[in-house]
Every structure is written in structure tokens, then in C-alpha cells.
Scaffold this active site. Structure first.
Site, short mmCIF file in Angstrom:
data_model
loop_
_atom_site.label_atom_id
_atom_site.label_comp_id
_atom_site.label_asym_id
_atom_site.label_seq_id
_atom_site.Cartn_x
_atom_site.Cartn_y
_atom_site.Cartn_z
N PHE A 1 0.86 -1.17 0.00
CA PHE A 1 0.00 0.00 0.00
C PHE A 1 0.91 1.22 0.00
O PHE A 1 2.08 1.15 0.38
CB PHE A 1 -0.92 -0.01 1.23
CG PHE A 1 -2.37 -0.21 0.90
CD1 PHE A 1 -2.77 -1.09 -0.09
CD2 PHE A 1 -3.36 0.46 1.61
CE1 PHE A 1 -4.11 -1.29 -0.37
CE2 PHE A 1 -4.70 0.26 1.34
CZ PHE A 1 -5.08 -0.60 0.34
N GLN B 1 -8.02 14.20 4.23
CA GLN B 1 -7.34 13.42 3.19
C GLN B 1 -8.21 13.32 1.94
O GLN B 1 -9.37 12.92 2.02
CB GLN B 1 -7.03 12.01 3.70
CG GLN B 1 -6.28 11.18 2.68
CD GLN B 1 -5.79 9.87 3.28
OE1 GLN B 1 -6.53 8.90 3.30
NE2 GLN B 1 -4.56 9.85 3.75
N HIS C 1 -8.43 11.22 -1.18
CA HIS C 1 -7.97 9.98 -1.80
C HIS C 1 -7.73 10.24 -3.28
O HIS C 1 -8.55 10.88 -3.95
CB HIS C 1 -9.00 8.88 -1.61
CG HIS C 1 -8.50 7.50 -1.87
ND1 HIS C 1 -8.20 7.06 -3.13
CD2 HIS C 1 -8.25 6.46 -1.04
CE1 HIS C 1 -7.79 5.80 -3.06
NE2 HIS C 1 -7.80 5.42 -1.80
N LEU D 1 -15.13 5.52 -4.13
CA LEU D 1 -13.74 5.12 -4.07
C LEU D 1 -13.38 4.03 -5.09
O LEU D 1 -14.10 3.05 -5.24
CB LEU D 1 -13.42 4.61 -2.67
CG LEU D 1 -11.95 4.59 -2.28
CD1 LEU D 1 -11.40 6.01 -2.26
CD2 LEU D 1 -11.78 3.95 -0.91
N GLU E 1 -7.32 1.83 -3.20
CA GLU E 1 -5.87 1.90 -3.36
C GLU E 1 -5.29 0.54 -3.73
O GLU E 1 -4.18 0.45 -4.26
CB GLU E 1 -5.23 2.42 -2.08
CG GLU E 1 -3.75 2.70 -2.19
CD GLU E 1 -3.22 3.49 -1.00
OE1 GLU E 1 -2.13 3.17 -0.54
OE2 GLU E 1 -3.92 4.42 -0.55
N ARG F 1 -0.82 9.33 -0.13
CA ARG F 1 -2.06 9.76 -0.79
C ARG F 1 -2.08 11.24 -1.09
O ARG F 1 -2.59 11.66 -2.14
CB ARG F 1 -3.26 9.37 0.08
CG ARG F 1 -3.52 7.88 0.09
CD ARG F 1 -4.68 7.52 1.00
NE ARG F 1 -5.01 6.10 0.87
CZ ARG F 1 -5.97 5.49 1.56
NH1 ARG F 1 -6.68 6.17 2.45
NH2 ARG F 1 -6.21 4.21 1.38
N HIS G 1 -11.92 11.83 1.53
CA HIS G 1 -12.01 10.44 1.95
C HIS G 1 -11.92 10.22 3.46
O HIS G 1 -12.57 9.33 4.00
CB HIS G 1 -10.91 9.63 1.26
CG HIS G 1 -10.90 8.19 1.60
ND1 HIS G 1 -12.00 7.36 1.43
CD2 HIS G 1 -9.92 7.38 2.11
CE1 HIS G 1 -11.69 6.13 1.80
NE2 HIS G 1 -10.44 6.12 2.24
N ARG H 1 -2.86 10.19 6.46
CA ARG H 1 -3.06 8.81 6.91
C ARG H 1 -2.52 7.82 5.89
O ARG H 1 -2.76 7.96 4.68
CB ARG H 1 -4.55 8.54 7.14
CG ARG H 1 -4.83 7.11 7.54
CD ARG H 1 -6.31 6.90 7.86
NE ARG H 1 -7.17 6.99 6.70
CZ ARG H 1 -7.37 6.01 5.82
NH1 ARG H 1 -6.73 4.87 5.94
NH2 ARG H 1 -8.22 6.18 4.81
#
Length: 600
Positions: free
Chosen positions: A138, A252, A254, A271, A274, A305, A369, A403
Site C-alpha cells: 500500500f 485526506q 484519496h 472510491l 488503493e 495519498r 475520503h 493517513r
């Protein structure tokens, strides 16, 4: 300011009838954090009848189900050199060192054992050929530490937790909206709200209240949440009860949300996990350039991100985006069987829209997000209001300025367990008999009178429409790129929205307009904290990017805190961050980092 836009006179002598529910611990929010806390309380020996979990939606339909990509923990399935200290170091680095190191270390230290516990409880993790819990890359993580269940990890997680809670006979009540926390000024006495099915008022008389009510990003125009979730209930309820908020400016975005102009308005901002990039997905502009080579040649699409989101926004602003306002995300170089196995929900979603991910790219653009900000809590999850706890996306401290993907589900599980254990210890001494029942009911009656006055009002403004206006305001004034002029314009416009919100057209309590009216009250409070905090932070750090202050300022390695006085006015202060432990500092000094090219 109150959570409801219209208030009754404080001397109202009569209040409508209401139901009273007495319970030792009330858990507000039935997602992963709330469920895991309730499980821990009961497993620690508390009678299940002394715990009640309540949710705004049907049981099992919490927002956790929308978390798809994975949950972090240093199991070392593929990379045995990984450990919790490196996980903590990655979290602190990508939080730009505004995280609370103590909370980061608590989460990262707990997660390997908690992932194995979920496995024992039957969670449907994806497996390696040897049968171990599989882990994927990730963004911005040094090793493969994101455990997953295909691309439906949150759904599988919540199913596992709900099943475990049912085995323990944890009571649950669905379709209840909590509209106010009741306190004596120093400690929580309970909560007030209403049954969304019947419209009847409900008073919860509780020694302990755990807020696990989610975050606040659906108050932005493009967002990855359902419109009626993540409207700021948790932070607003806590703030109005006297708790402190922190880091609210850090929202955040995304990098990869669906583009509504391409796929339909109902999909705008939804979404694209990821995991697509974690499994090798590549980003291209309309000129065929893999543009992350310009912005992050080492980490590419798997950089943090905030970095990837700003890169996409820059490409679109430079005219290299699609006609629909996005860029291309392409994983068609992978085998079809691989995509169908590792990304089943994504593959099915786009197939239903006539797009074959195995043959062609999809169009994506940044979407709001996750709120890194939230309620300040101690090491046990307790706020500065005695007996009031906050966990999950409602709390602050783990994520700092940005994050890591996969850390949100980790936080819900880790702090669900930590807080559940602390509450069980607190309850071991028995029920607190010193509660002023007269004060509790008096305050409940005044609040219910306010809600009764709001019911059926014939004002000039539709609360849902005002929510949409607020979303536009925040997107423009406190979006991916910000500056003082836009923030000030947003604050001026917010004042107008406050005035309009005092004159609402609202139906009965079983209708959506009443729910939207309460959502609007919460959202306005949270929006003001975002804007004022963003104005105060005169630097760029993590998800907070000021075009008029584009550099990170070492003097701003401080948290912005917000408190509310007795009439609702906001006061901002700054707070120094802590220092990591020696073990985590050693991991930071080692400077581990993902090199994307090892995936190719």
C-alpha cells in the site's frame, strides 16, 4: 451554537414524552470500532446486558463496509524483516510528525496479534499458497503489511465482528440518531436522540459513552462516503459536550475516486480502492504519460495519498486531464484472472457500468475520503469529559497530517480493544450511583423540546439543499489547495449558511428532512473548525496545502486544538507533539522506504 439549527426557549416547562434506557455503557456507532469495543468489554467479564451498541442504520450496514483495500499489521508474511516499529516509523513519517507517537505505537504494536485474532474468529482473509494471511503493498509503506480480503476487507471485517458480538449476545439497537450528549459540565450523564423509524424520543442514561460515530468528509462536494454518513456527528457531539478537537484542517483527499461525469452522478467520488495501485495499477494523463514519474520517480503510484492526489489535481489543472475531469488508472497489463481474484468488487462494479478493467483504463480524480482530525483522547481513548470516550475516525492522534492507507481499519480494531479494556476496568467497581437523575432528565427535556420545535417547521430553506451548499463551500475554500483569500471567503459564506439554517423547512421525525436538519447542525460546526484551523496553519504539511505558504515550516510542528465555550464560540490553541520511543526512533533513523520498481 447547538446541534439543532432551531432552539426552544431555555425555560420551556413541558417536553414531549420520551423513552428512558438505562445502561452502564452506551456505544454510539456500530462500525468496526464500536463493535470491537463492545466485544472487548463483554469478553472482559462485563454482563452483556450492561452494554448497548446503537447505530443510525440497519445492523451490519455501517460505513466500515466501504473500506476495501486492507488493514495494516506487521505480520511479515512476505517481508519477515518488517516489524511494528517500522510500521510506526512509516506512520509517523507520512503523518509529517504531527501524530501522537504514543497512540501510533499502541496501534502498530497491537495489530499483528489482532489480525491473528480476527483470523481465529473466521475473517475471510486472502491467503498465500502456503495458507498464510496474504499481504499487499500500500502507498508509502516500506513493506507488504496490508492484510486484505480481496477488495472487500471492510465488509468482511464487519461481518466477522458482528458475528462475534452476536455470539457474545451484545445488545444492539438500530436506526437511532443521537442528537446530543448530556453532561453535568464535567462528566457525561448519557445521550439523547430519537428513533428514526417511529420518531419517538429516547434518553440513554449511561455511566460511560463511547463515541464511534465516524468522521466528517461527506461534508465535501466530492467524497467517498454515503451522503448521510460521516457528516461530523462524532466530533460535533463531543465538542458541544465540552471535549477538545484537534487537527481538523487535515482532510485526506484519496487520489482515486470515480468521475461522475463519466460514470453518472450517483458514482461521483465513489472510491476506487488503493488496492488497484497496490496490485500494480498505473496512472496516465491524456497525453499517454505515466505522470507519477515526474512527481515521485521512486515510489510512483504508491507514494503517500496527499502526494498522488496533488499530482492528479496538477495534471487536470494543466489541461492534461480527460474531458470528464479525471485521469486514467490502468491495470490492464495484469492478467484477467489476477484482476478478478484480487479486485473482485472493483472488477464487478466497472463491468456493470460497461467497462472491462482487464482491457481498458478507468477514469479517476481525487475525492474527500478521511478526516485525520477528531476528538482529543488520552491513551485509553477517554476525552477530557469524564466518562466520554472516542475511538475510530472520531478520535485524533494516530494519523497526523496524512493517513497511511490500511491504518484506518487498524485504528478501529486496536483502539476498540484498548478502550473496551479500559471501560471494563472502570466498570469493575459497579454502577456509579452519584448521577443526578434530576439534572439528566431536566437537560433531556429541554433538548427534546428543542427537537419538538424543529419538527414540522415551515421555514424558507431545505436542509438537504443547505448541506449541498456547504459541500460546495468546503470544496472551494478548504479543498486540495487552499489560500487565505479562499478560506476567508468560505468563512464569510459560512456565516450566511448559519443564518439560513435558522429558518428551515422540516417535516416529521420519520422523514429525511429532519435527519438532514440535524446533520446540517453538526456539519456547520465541523466546517467552521476546518476553516479556522486551516487559516491558522500558515504552512503546507501533509494533506493541508496552502498555495500562499507552500513550504513546510518546522516551527509549525504543532497540533491546532479547538475548544467551544458555553455559547459555542471557538477558541484555537496550539499543542506540542510528543516524541517516539527509542525503538521507533531507531526505525526512523534506519529510513526504510518502498521502492516501487521492485514491483515491476
Amino acid at each position: 451554537m447547538d446541534s439543532s439549527p432551531r432552539r426552544a426557549d431555555a425555560e420551556t416547562p413541558l417536553a414531549p414524552d420520551y423513552e428512558t434506557v438505562a445502561v452502564e455503557t452506551l456505544v454510539v456507532g456500530a462500525g468496526a470500532a464500536g463493535a470491537r469495543a463492545a466485544i472487548e468489554i463483554v469478553e472482559s467479564g462485563v454482563d452483556p446486558d450492561d452494554v448497548l451498541v446503537i447505530g443510525k442504520r440497519s445492523h451490519g450496514d455501517a460505513h466500515t463496509t466501504w473500506a476495501r483495500g486492507g488493514i495494516n499489521g506487521a505480520l511479515g508474511t512476505h517481508d519477515p524483516e518488517d516489524d511494528w516499529t517500522i510500521h510506526a516509523a512509516d506512520t509517523l513519517k507520512e503523518g509529517h510528525f504531527l501524530n501522537d507517537p504514543e497512540k501510533v505505537e499502541a496501534v502498530t504494536r497491537e495489530m499483528p496479534a489482532l489480525l491473528r485474532e480476527l483470523d481465529e474468529w473466521g475473517m475471510d482473509f486472502s491467503r498465500t499458497d502456503d495458507g498464510d494471511i496474504d499481504q499487499r503493498y500500500f502507498g508509502a509503506q516500506s513493506f507488504r503489511r496490508t492484510a486484505f480480503a480481496g477488495d472487500h476487507t471492510g465488509e468482511s471485517l464487519l461481518e466477522t465482528l458482528v458475528q462475534r458480538a452476536q455470539e457474545l449476545q451484545v445488545p444492539y439497537r438500530e436506526n437511532v440518531f443521537v442528537s446530543k450528549l448530556l453532561t453535568d459540565g464535567d462528566r457525561v450523564l448519557g445521550a439523547a436522540g430519537y428513533d428514526m423509524d417511529t420518531g419517538e424520543f429516547v434518553l440513554f442514561d449511561a455511566d460511560v459513552v463511547i463515541l464511534a460515530a465516524g468522521g466528517y468528509t461527506s461534508i465535501y462536494k466530492r467524497h467517498s462516503s454515503r451522503d448521510d454518513e460521516n457528516t461530523g456527528d462524532g466530533p460535533a457531539l463531543a465538542a458541544l459536550a465540552g471535549a477538545t478537537l484537534q487537527d481538523m484542517e487535515f482532510v485526506q483527499f484519496h487520489p482515486t475516486g470515480m468521475v461522475g461525469d463519466r460514470y453518472g452522478a450517483e458514482w461521483d467520488g465513489r472510491l476506487v480502492t488503493e488496492a488497484v495501485r497496490g496490485e500494480g495499477g498505473r496512472l496516465y494523463n491524456t497525453e499517454g504519460e505515466r505522470f507519477m514519474e515526474r512527481y515521485s520517480p521512486d515510489q510512483m503510484e504508491l507514494d503517500a495519498r496527499d502526494v498522488v492526489a496533488r499530482a492528479i489535481a496538477s495534471e487536470i489543472e494543466a489541461g492534461r486531464g480527460t474531458e470528464h475531469g479525471g485521469v486514467y488508472l490502468d491495470i490492464s497489463h495484469r492478467d484477467r484472472d489476477f484482476i478478478e481474484e484480487r479486485l473482485p468488487r472493483m472488477y464487478e462494479r466497472f463491468a456493470d457500468l460497461g467497462v472491462d478493467m482487464a482491457e481498458e483504463p478507468v477514469e479517476v480524480a481525487p475525492t474527500a475520503h478521511y478526516g485525520m482530525g477528531g476528538v482529543v483522547v488520552d491513551e485509553h481513548g477517554e476525552t477530557d469529559v469524564d466518562g466520554l470516550f472516542a475511538i475510530g475516525e472520531t478520535m485524533v492522534g494516530v494519523h497526523g497530517a496524512n493517513r497511511l492507507g490500511g491504518n484506518s481499519l487498524a485504528e478501529t480494531i486496536a483502539y476498540g480493544r484498548i478502550t473496551g479494556a479500559a471501560v471494563a476496568d472502570r466498570l469493575a467497581g459497579g454502577r456509579d450511583q452519584s448521577t443526578d437523575e434530576g439534572l439528566l432528565h431536566s437537560r433531556a427535556k429541554h433538548h427534546f423540546a428543542d427537537l419538538e420545535q424543529l419538527t414540522g417547521t415551515d421555514g424558507d430553506h431545505d436542509p438537504e439543499a443547505l448541506l449541498h451548499d456547504l459541500r460546495d463551500l468546503l470544496w472551494d475554500a478548504a479543498g486540495i489547495r487552499r489560500d487565505e483569500a479562499d478560506i476567508d471567503a468560505g468563512l464569510d459564506e459560512l456565516e450566511t449558511l448559519y443564518r439560513r439554517a435558522s429558518d428551515l423547512e422540516v417535516g416529521d421525525r420519520t422523514g429525511r428532512s429532519f435527519e438532514y436538519a440535524l446533520d446540517l447542525g453538526f456539519a456547520l460546526i465541523v466546517a467552521e473548525t476546518i476553516l479556522r484551523s486551516a487559516r491558522a496553519r500558515t504552512e503546507s504539511r501533509g494533506a493541508h496545502f496552502r498555495t500562499d505558504y507552500p513550504e513546510r515550516d518546522p516551527d509549525w510542528q504543532r497540533n491546532v486544538r479547538v475548544t467551544h465555550d458555553s455559547v459555542g464560540a471557538m477558541r484555537l490553541t496550539t499543542h506540542a507533539v510528543g516524541t517516539p520511543s527509542e525503538a521507533v526512533q531507531q526505525a526512523l533513523d534506519a529510513d526504510y522506504e518502498l521502492d516501487y520498481h521492485q514491483l515491476e
